[in-house]
Write a protein that holds these residues in place. Sequence first.
Motif, PDB file in Angstrom:
ATOM      1  N   ASP A 116      42.892  33.281  38.890  1.00  0.00           N
ATOM      2  CA  ASP A 116      42.539  34.703  38.973  1.00  0.00           C
ATOM      3  C   ASP A 116      43.420  35.521  38.040  1.00  0.00           C
ATOM      4  OD1 ASP A 116      40.779  34.017  40.924  1.00  0.00           O
ATOM      5  OD2 ASP A 116      42.041  34.684  42.593  1.00  0.00           O
ATOM      6  N   LEU A 117      42.810  36.501  37.402  1.00  0.00           N
ATOM      7  CA  LEU A 117      43.554  37.392  36.508  1.00  0.00           C
ATOM      8  C   LEU A 117      43.531  38.796  37.080  1.00  0.00           C
ATOM      9  CD1 LEU A 117      41.827  36.373  33.155  1.00  0.00           C
ATOM     10  CD2 LEU A 117      44.071  35.618  33.933  1.00  0.00           C
ATOM     11  N   GLN A 118      44.697  39.305  37.393  1.00  0.00           N
ATOM     12  CA  GLN A 118      44.755  40.687  37.870  1.00  0.00           C
ATOM     13  C   GLN A 118      44.743  41.585  36.634  1.00  0.00           C
ATOM     14  OE1 GLN A 118      44.967  41.066  41.333  1.00  0.00           O
ATOM     15  NE2 GLN A 118      44.544  43.246  41.099  1.00  0.00           N
ATOM     16  N   ILE A 119      43.724  42.438  36.533  1.00  0.00           N
ATOM     17  CA  ILE A 119      43.589  43.315  35.360  1.00  0.00           C
ATOM     18  C   ILE A 119      44.357  44.619  35.606  1.00  0.00           C
ATOM     19  CG2 ILE A 119      41.934  44.624  33.961  1.00  0.00           C
ATOM     20  CD1 ILE A 119      41.399  41.770  33.461  1.00  0.00           C
ATOM     21  N   SER A 120      44.273  45.130  36.832  1.00  0.00           N
ATOM     22  CA  SER A 120      45.026  46.332  37.198  1.00  0.00           C
ATOM     23  C   SER A 120      45.261  46.273  38.693  1.00  0.00           C
ATOM     24  CB  SER A 120      44.240  47.596  36.859  1.00  0.00           C
ATOM     25  OG  SER A 120      43.293  47.859  37.872  1.00  0.00           O
ATOM     26  N   ASP A 121      46.388  46.756  39.166  1.00  0.00           N
ATOM     27  CA  ASP A 121      46.596  46.692  40.612  1.00  0.00           C
ATOM     28  C   ASP A 121      46.673  48.074  41.262  1.00  0.00           C
ATOM     29  OD1 ASP A 121      48.997  47.280  39.537  1.00  0.00           O
ATOM     30  OD2 ASP A 121      50.020  45.477  40.230  1.00  0.00           O
ATOM     31  N   LEU A 167      33.857  39.744  37.426  1.00  0.00           N
ATOM     32  CA  LEU A 167      34.728  40.914  37.361  1.00  0.00           C
ATOM     33  C   LEU A 167      34.665  41.590  38.726  1.00  0.00           C
ATOM     34  CD1 LEU A 167      36.380  42.993  35.602  1.00  0.00           C
ATOM     35  CD2 LEU A 167      34.246  44.283  35.499  1.00  0.00           C
ATOM     36  N   LYS A 168      35.822  41.770  39.321  1.00  0.00           N
ATOM     37  CA  LYS A 168      35.835  42.386  40.651  1.00  0.00           C
ATOM     38  C   LYS A 168      36.541  43.735  40.599  1.00  0.00           C
ATOM     39  CE  LYS A 168      37.762  41.090  44.971  1.00  0.00           C
ATOM     40  NZ  LYS A 168      38.228  39.942  45.744  1.00  0.00           N
ATOM     41  N   ILE A 169      35.847  44.760  41.111  1.00  0.00           N
ATOM     42  CA  ILE A 169      36.470  46.075  41.243  1.00  0.00           C
ATOM     43  C   ILE A 169      36.738  46.265  42.733  1.00  0.00           C
ATOM     44  CG2 ILE A 169      36.198  48.568  40.903  1.00  0.00           C
ATOM     45  CD1 ILE A 169      34.221  47.884  38.616  1.00  0.00           C
ATOM     46  N   GLY A 170      38.006  46.300  43.101  1.00  0.00           N
ATOM     47  CA  GLY A 170      38.377  46.366  44.517  1.00  0.00           C
ATOM     48  C   GLY A 170      37.809  47.587  45.208  1.00  0.00           C
ATOM     49  N   SER A 171      37.953  48.747  44.586  1.00  0.00           N
ATOM     50  CA  SER A 171      37.401  49.984  45.156  1.00  0.00           C
ATOM     51  C   SER A 171      37.008  50.923  44.032  1.00  0.00           C
ATOM     52  CB  SER A 171      38.427  50.692  46.050  1.00  0.00           C
ATOM     53  OG  SER A 171      38.800  49.864  47.133  1.00  0.00           O
ATOM     54  N   LEU A 172      35.939  51.667  44.279  1.00  0.00           N
ATOM     55  CA  LEU A 172      35.461  52.661  43.313  1.00  0.00           C
ATOM     56  C   LEU A 172      35.099  53.922  44.088  1.00  0.00           C
ATOM     57  CD1 LEU A 172      34.314  53.617  40.561  1.00  0.00           C
ATOM     58  CD2 LEU A 172      32.258  52.315  41.059  1.00  0.00           C
ATOM     59  N   ILE A 173      35.720  55.036  43.734  1.00  0.00           N
ATOM     60  CA  ILE A 173      35.388  56.310  44.393  1.00  0.00           C
ATOM     61  C   ILE A 173      35.188  57.397  43.345  1.00  0.00           C
ATOM     62  CG2 ILE A 173      36.492  55.860  46.630  1.00  0.00           C
ATOM     63  CD1 ILE A 173      38.922  57.315  45.784  1.00  0.00           C
ATOM     64  N   GLY A 174      34.422  58.416  43.710  1.00  0.00           N
ATOM     65  CA  GLY A 174      34.257  59.590  42.853  1.00  0.00           C
ATOM     66  C   GLY A 174      33.002  59.606  42.008  1.00  0.00           C
ATOM     67  N   ASN A 253      42.374  48.190  41.646  1.00  0.00           N
ATOM     68  CA  ASN A 253      42.456  46.769  41.896  1.00  0.00           C
ATOM     69  C   ASN A 253      41.361  45.971  41.180  1.00  0.00           C
ATOM     70  OD1 ASN A 253      43.344  44.456  43.173  1.00  0.00           O
ATOM     71  ND2 ASN A 253      42.231  44.874  45.058  1.00  0.00           N
ATOM     72  N   ILE A 254      41.444  45.935  39.857  1.00  0.00           N
ATOM     73  CA  ILE A 254      40.431  45.220  39.060  1.00  0.00           C
ATOM     74  C   ILE A 254      40.949  43.820  38.735  1.00  0.00           C
ATOM     75  CG2 ILE A 254      39.102  45.266  36.909  1.00  0.00           C
ATOM     76  CD1 ILE A 254      39.616  48.311  36.851  1.00  0.00           C
ATOM     77  N   SER A 255      40.073  42.823  38.901  1.00  0.00           N
ATOM     78  CA  SER A 255      40.493  41.449  38.581  1.00  0.00           C
ATOM     79  C   SER A 255      39.328  40.661  38.005  1.00  0.00           C
ATOM     80  CB  SER A 255      41.030  40.746  39.838  1.00  0.00           C
ATOM     81  OG  SER A 255      40.049  40.745  40.846  1.00  0.00           O
ATOM     82  N   VAL A 256      39.660  39.576  37.334  1.00  0.00           N
ATOM     83  CA  VAL A 256      38.648  38.629  36.876  1.00  0.00           C
ATOM     84  C   VAL A 256      38.894  37.353  37.667  1.00  0.00           C
ATOM     85  CG1 VAL A 256      37.850  37.232  34.926  1.00  0.00           C
ATOM     86  CG2 VAL A 256      38.417  39.644  34.580  1.00  0.00           C
ATOM     87  N   GLU A 257      37.856  36.894  38.366  1.00  0.00           N
ATOM     88  CA  GLU A 257      38.018  35.736  39.244  1.00  0.00           C
ATOM     89  C   GLU A 257      36.947  34.683  38.968  1.00  0.00           C
ATOM     90  OE1 GLU A 257      38.204  37.060  43.318  1.00  0.00           O
ATOM     91  OE2 GLU A 257      39.857  38.437  42.884  1.00  0.00           O
ATOM     92  N   ILE A 258      37.268  33.483  39.382  1.00  0.00           N
ATOM     93  CA  ILE A 258      36.316  32.381  39.295  1.00  0.00           C
ATOM     94  C   ILE A 258      35.712  32.180  40.674  1.00  0.00           C
ATOM     95  CG2 ILE A 258      36.105  29.900  38.825  1.00  0.00           C
ATOM     96  CD1 ILE A 258      36.828  31.669  36.424  1.00  0.00           C
ATOM     97  N   LYS A 259      34.390  32.186  40.749  1.00  0.00           N
ATOM     98  CA  LYS A 259      33.731  32.038  42.060  1.00  0.00           C
ATOM     99  C   LYS A 259      32.667  30.956  41.981  1.00  0.00           C
ATOM    100  CE  LYS A 259      35.121  36.169  43.900  1.00  0.00           C
ATOM    101  NZ  LYS A 259      35.619  36.460  45.237  1.00  0.00           N
TER     102      LYS A 259
END
Length: 267
Positions: A116-121, A167-174, A253-259
């Motif tokens: 897993d690659l954490q892109i932003s935390d 590509l996983k975006i943990g949360s998105l608001i606004g 909390n953006i990451s790139v993961e293998i699923k």
Amino acid sequence: MKNKILSLIAFLALFSNLAFCEVISGKIHHDDINYQNKVVDSRTQQGLEGAKVSIPDINFTTYCDENGYFQLNADVNKKTVLFVEKDGYKVFSLTIDNNVISSPLKIGIEKMNPFDLQISDGLIHLGDNMFSQNSANSSQFRLSASGSYFVKEFKKPKCSSKQDVVLKIGSLIGLDTKKAKLIGQNRIAKVYSAPSEVLVNGHKIAKLELNGDNIEITIPKSVLKENNELLIQSGRNLFQTSYVDYDDIELANISVEIKDKTRYAKY
Ligand SMILES: [Ca+2]
């Protein structure tokens, strides 16, 4: 006399207990209504001692006790993002407000996968700091916008043919898109913005139209190279023609993961 001594000892024991409780203020009291908030390992369901729970927008931070419990004595009158962090685990994020935290939260977090690659935390605010008080976030964004887009490079992760790069975006608001407005995610009367766009190496891989948590987007393997560029572009307000007004959004909390191909919810 013996009785008196015993009751004095009992009294002292009680008193020292009380005094002890005072000293360890911040520890979970079992009569507290927030007592049942808990962070667990999603697989074993074991409470996770020392997990950090934070709400950056209101500068709230606390840590779980030895059984994974934590108190959430915070006032969250507008939607914002709660983070859970623990060494060896993926950063977890959840969109909350007072309504969400009025019932006990049980949060399962997953062990980190070596690929897993954490892109932003933390939180990323895109836009231009011009936003309606009725927008889907509507809180005063604590962070000022870092511009209308976010860009980050990442290496191609190793994965088998049975797996996807996600590509996983943990949360998105606004987001103030037409779709977000239709399902009641904001209260803006008339105007709306174009969806935000997600591009990898210049290829558009998704339009972000709805706010939410755990947004998972498949990155087509055909667009991936050894070194890749991720770009997330905020959408324009489609009703503002005299100047460019970008939709003000927050991503966490953006990451790139293998699923495994069958084991995730595609956006
Ligand atoms: Ca704006």
